[in-house]
Design a protein around this motif. Structure first.
Motif, mmCIF file in Angstrom:
data_model
loop_
_atom_site.group_PDB
_atom_site.id
_atom_site.type_symbol
_atom_site.label_atom_id
_atom_site.label_comp_id
_atom_site.label_asym_id
_atom_site.label_seq_id
_atom_site.Cartn_x
_atom_site.Cartn_y
_atom_site.Cartn_z
ATOM 1 N N ILE A 86 0.835 -1.206 0.000
ATOM 2 C CA ILE A 86 0.000 0.000 0.000
ATOM 3 C C ILE A 86 0.866 1.251 0.000
ATOM 4 O O ILE A 86 1.796 1.385 0.803
ATOM 5 C CB ILE A 86 -0.948 0.009 1.214
ATOM 6 C CG1 ILE A 86 -1.934 -1.161 1.130
ATOM 7 C CG2 ILE A 86 -1.699 1.336 1.298
ATOM 8 C CD1 ILE A 86 -2.840 -1.300 2.337
ATOM 9 N N ILE A 87 0.549 2.166 -0.903
ATOM 10 C CA ILE A 87 1.225 3.459 -1.018
ATOM 11 C C ILE A 87 0.210 4.548 -0.695
ATOM 12 O O ILE A 87 -0.943 4.498 -1.156
ATOM 13 C CB ILE A 87 1.782 3.654 -2.440
ATOM 14 C CG1 ILE A 87 2.758 2.526 -2.791
ATOM 15 C CG2 ILE A 87 2.458 5.011 -2.581
ATOM 16 C CD1 ILE A 87 2.967 2.355 -4.277
ATOM 17 N N PHE A 88 0.622 5.530 0.080
ATOM 18 C CA PHE A 88 -0.262 6.629 0.467
ATOM 19 C C PHE A 88 0.230 7.911 -0.191
ATOM 20 O O PHE A 88 1.270 8.451 0.164
ATOM 21 C CB PHE A 88 -0.277 6.761 1.995
ATOM 22 C CG PHE A 88 -1.269 7.771 2.531
ATOM 23 C CD1 PHE A 88 -2.300 8.280 1.754
ATOM 24 C CD2 PHE A 88 -1.172 8.201 3.843
ATOM 25 C CE1 PHE A 88 -3.210 9.199 2.253
ATOM 26 C CE2 PHE A 88 -2.078 9.125 4.372
ATOM 27 C CZ PHE A 88 -3.098 9.624 3.565
ATOM 28 N N THR A 94 -3.347 14.982 6.411
ATOM 29 C CA THR A 94 -3.417 15.555 7.751
ATOM 30 C C THR A 94 -2.463 14.832 8.691
ATOM 31 O O THR A 94 -2.013 13.711 8.395
ATOM 32 C CB THR A 94 -4.845 15.456 8.322
ATOM 33 O OG1 THR A 94 -5.154 14.064 8.538
ATOM 34 C CG2 THR A 94 -5.870 16.059 7.373
ATOM 35 N N ASP A 95 -2.177 15.446 9.842
ATOM 36 C CA ASP A 95 -1.325 14.797 10.834
ATOM 37 C C ASP A 95 -1.903 13.440 11.241
ATOM 38 O O ASP A 95 -1.163 12.460 11.396
ATOM 39 C CB ASP A 95 -1.190 15.680 12.077
ATOM 40 C CG ASP A 95 -0.241 16.853 11.868
ATOM 41 O OD1 ASP A 95 0.249 17.038 10.727
ATOM 42 O OD2 ASP A 95 0.021 17.584 12.847
ATOM 43 N N ASP A 96 -3.214 13.405 11.426
ATOM 44 C CA ASP A 96 -3.832 12.153 11.861
ATOM 45 C C ASP A 96 -3.711 11.082 10.792
ATOM 46 O O ASP A 96 -3.483 9.903 11.106
ATOM 47 C CB ASP A 96 -5.310 12.395 12.206
ATOM 48 C CG ASP A 96 -5.954 11.178 12.839
ATOM 49 O OD1 ASP A 96 -5.402 10.667 13.838
ATOM 50 O OD2 ASP A 96 -6.993 10.710 12.325
ATOM 51 N N GLU A 97 -3.848 11.457 9.515
ATOM 52 C CA GLU A 97 -3.696 10.482 8.428
ATOM 53 C C GLU A 97 -2.260 9.950 8.392
ATOM 54 O O GLU A 97 -2.034 8.742 8.227
ATOM 55 C CB GLU A 97 -4.051 11.129 7.091
ATOM 56 C CG GLU A 97 -5.540 11.341 6.886
ATOM 57 C CD GLU A 97 -5.848 11.879 5.502
ATOM 58 O OE1 GLU A 97 -6.732 11.319 4.827
ATOM 59 O OE2 GLU A 97 -5.210 12.866 5.082
ATOM 60 N N LEU A 102 1.541 5.469 9.407
ATOM 61 C CA LEU A 102 2.758 4.950 10.039
ATOM 62 C C LEU A 102 2.431 3.792 10.969
ATOM 63 O O LEU A 102 3.169 2.800 11.026
ATOM 64 C CB LEU A 102 3.466 6.075 10.803
ATOM 65 C CG LEU A 102 4.086 7.177 9.933
ATOM 66 C CD1 LEU A 102 4.628 8.301 10.808
ATOM 67 C CD2 LEU A 102 5.187 6.628 9.041
ATOM 68 N N GLU A 103 1.338 3.900 11.681
ATOM 69 C CA GLU A 103 0.946 2.816 12.592
ATOM 70 C C GLU A 103 0.538 1.557 11.831
ATOM 71 O O GLU A 103 0.770 0.440 12.287
ATOM 72 C CB GLU A 103 -0.171 3.299 13.515
ATOM 73 C CG GLU A 103 0.325 4.308 14.556
ATOM 74 C CD GLU A 103 -0.790 4.971 15.342
ATOM 75 O OE1 GLU A 103 -1.961 4.927 14.860
ATOM 76 O OE2 GLU A 103 -0.517 5.539 16.414
ATOM 77 N N PHE A 104 -0.062 1.744 10.636
ATOM 78 C CA PHE A 104 -0.436 0.582 9.818
ATOM 79 C C PHE A 104 0.793 -0.100 9.216
ATOM 80 O O PHE A 104 0.723 -1.265 8.814
ATOM 81 C CB PHE A 104 -1.375 0.999 8.688
ATOM 82 C CG PHE A 104 -2.767 1.349 9.131
ATOM 83 C CD1 PHE A 104 -3.424 0.614 10.100
ATOM 84 C CD2 PHE A 104 -3.443 2.424 8.558
ATOM 85 C CE1 PHE A 104 -4.722 0.926 10.500
ATOM 86 C CE2 PHE A 104 -4.739 2.746 8.942
ATOM 87 C CZ PHE A 104 -5.373 2.004 9.920
#
Length: 402
Positions: A86-88, A94-97, A102-104
Motif C-alpha cells: 500500500i502506497i499513500f 493531515t497529521d492524523d492520516e 505509520l501505525e499501519f
C-alpha cells in the motif's frame, strides 16, 4: 462478455452501475504480464473505483493499492491487501492520516512537498517509528491530455522539482526517522501518447542514478498510472510497448517497478444504466430526460468528458438531442447534441466506459440516493452495493433535529 442490461434493470431497478469483473481480471493480468521481466507491483489506484468488492477482486489477483486518503488505505486493508503493498499519496495529508499510515506500517508515504516531509518526520519521531518515504517528482512535462487531469506541469499542484527532491532525499538520509525508499512520478490521466511517459520516467531514472552516487539507494521506482482507455475512437498505447519503454529507461538499475493503474483496469469494465422518463422539445431543441443525473456520473458536467451513450431500443429514427437528468442545474447532462433514436418512457440508456470516476465521484446532491452497483463475473450477477434509501441519507442528521 455480453451483459443483459434489461434483465439487470428488472432485477435491481435503475439507475445502476454494472462492472464486468472478467474484464478487470484481463486488464490486470495484461499489465502484470507486460512487466514480467522485472520485479513489479501493480498498485491499483483506489480513487478510480473504491467499491470494496472491486478492490477485493484485485487483491485476490495480487494487486497492491495506491491510496490518496486514509479512508482508501483502510478500504485496502479491510479487503486483505497487505500493508507492504500500500502506497499513500496526495498533496494534503493531515497529521492524523500520517500517524495512522505509520501505525499501519504501509509500504511508503508518497511525499509531495518539503513542508509535508517535515510533518512526517516530526510525527514519526513522536511515534518512535521510521517512515519509509517516496518523493513525487514534478518533471514539468506536458502529458497531452485534458488540463483538469494533467498533473506533471509546474502549474499543477502535484510533486516537487528535481532540486527540491534532492534536498528532501538528503534530509531523509540524515534523519533517524525517515528512510528514503522510493521515487514517484505521475503526469496525468487518459494518456494516449508514449513520448511524455518516456521523458518523465527517464528524468526520474536519472535522478535515481544521481542519488545512488551519493549513497542514497532507492528500492522502488513508481511510474504512476494514467494509461488511457477508449471513450470514443482513441488510439491507445500498446501495453507491451509501454512496459518495454519504461524498462529500457531503467537499464542497470536493480529496482522494483511500481505502476498505479486505475482507469486502465476498471474504466471500460463499467456501464451506467439509466431509464428514460420523458422527451420534451423547447423550440427546436430536443431533450431526452432520464432518471440518472450529474450526481451519479459527473464527468460530463465537470470537464465535458465524452461517454458513448446508446438507447437500448430498436427505433431507427435518430435525431440530435441533449441527454439530461432531473437535477436542478443546467450542467446536469450526459451528452449534448448527440444522435439518439426516438425514445419511449422506460427505455434504457447505456452510458459506457463508466467504471472509473463514476460512482466514486457521485454525491447526494438534491437528496438523491447513490445508485446500486452490480458485478458480473463468469456470467453471474451479484449486488456489490445497495441502492441508498432516504433513511440512509439522513441517518447522521436526524438525532440532532431540535
Amino acid at each position: 462478455m455480453s451483459i443483459n442490461f434489461k434483465e439487470l434493470a428488472n432485477k435491481y431497478g435503475t439507475p445502476y452501475y454494472v462492472y464486468d469483473f472478467d474484464y478487470i481480471t484481463n486488464q490486470y493480468n495484461e499489465l502484470k504480464t507486460a512487466f514480467k521481466a522485472r520485479k513489479s507491483l501493480i498498485a491499483y489506484a483506489v480513487k478510480a473505483n473504491s467499491n470494496l468488492s472491486v478492490i477485493k477482486h484485485l487483491a485476490n489477483l495480487g494487486a497492491g493499492a495506491d491510496c490518496v486518503s486514509i479512508g482508501e488505505v483502510k478500504r485496502a486493508l479491510k479487503v486483505g491487501i497487505e500493508p507492504y503493498k500500500i502506497i499513500f499519496s496526495g498533496v494534503g495529508k493531515t497529521d492524523d492520516e500520517i500517524r495512522q499510515a505509520l501505525e499501519f506500517g504501509i509500504l511508503m508515504i508518497n511525499v509531495e512537498s518539503a513542508a509535508e516531509l517535515d510533518r512526517v518526520e516530526v510525527i514519526a519521531k513522536e511515534l518512535g517509528k521510521v517512515a519509509r518515504i517516496s518523493i513525487r517528482i514534478n518533471p514539468n512535462i506536458d502529458p497531452k491530455t485534458h488540463p483538469y487531469i494533467s498533473t506533471g506541469l509546474h502549474e499543477n499542484k502535484f510533486g516537487v522539482d528535481i532540486d527540491t527532491a534532492k534536498r528532501m532525499y538528503i534530509q531523509c538520509k540524515n534523519s533517524d526517522n525517515l528512510e528514503p525508499t522510493g521515487i514517484h512520478c505521475h503526469i496525468g490521466s487518459q494518456l494516449t501518447q508514449l513520448q511524455p511517459i518516456k521523458e518523465s520516467v527517464q528524468i526520474i531514472a536519472d535522478l535515481v542514478r544521481n542519488l545512488a552516487a551519493i549513497k542514497i539507494e532507492l528500492s522502488f521506482i513508481d511510474i504512476g498510472g494514467g494509461l488511457g482507455i477508449i471513450y470514443d475512437d482513441e488510439k491507445l498505447i500498446d501495453t507491451n510497448e509501454y512496459a518495454q519503454t519504461v524498462l529500457e529507461t531503467m537499464f542497470g538499475l536493480d529496482i522494483t517497478v511500481v505502476c498505479e493503474p486505475g482507469k486502465f483496469i476498471v474504466g471500460n469494465s463499467g456501464t451506467f444504466i439509466t431509464k428514460v422518463l420523458y422527451e420534451k422539445v423547447n423550440g427546436e431543441k430536443r431533450f431526452v430526460i432520464v432518471d440518472g443525473a450529474m450526481n451519479d456520473l459527473i464527468r460530463p458536467s465537470l470537464y465535458n468528458a465524452y461517454h458513448k451513450s446508446e438507447v437500448l431500443n430498436d427505433n431507427k429514427e435518430f435525431s440530435a438531442c441533449n441527454l439530461v437528468g432531473p437535477v436542478c442545474e443546467s450542467g446536469d447532462f450526459f451528452a449534448k447534441n448527440v444522435q439518439l433514436p426516438k425514445t419511449q418512457h422506460n427505455d434504457l440508456v447505456a452510458i459506457y466506459s463508466a467504471g472509473a470516476y463514476g460512482f466514486s465521484m457521485s454525491s447526494n446532491y438534491n437528496t438523491r440516493g447513490r445508485v446500486a452497483e452490480i458485478a458480473v463475473e463468469n456470467g453471474e450477477d451479484r449486488l456489490i452495493r445497495k441502492r441508498e434509501t432516504f433513511e440512509d441519507l439522513i441517518t447522521l442528521e436526524e438525532e440532532f433535529i431540535k
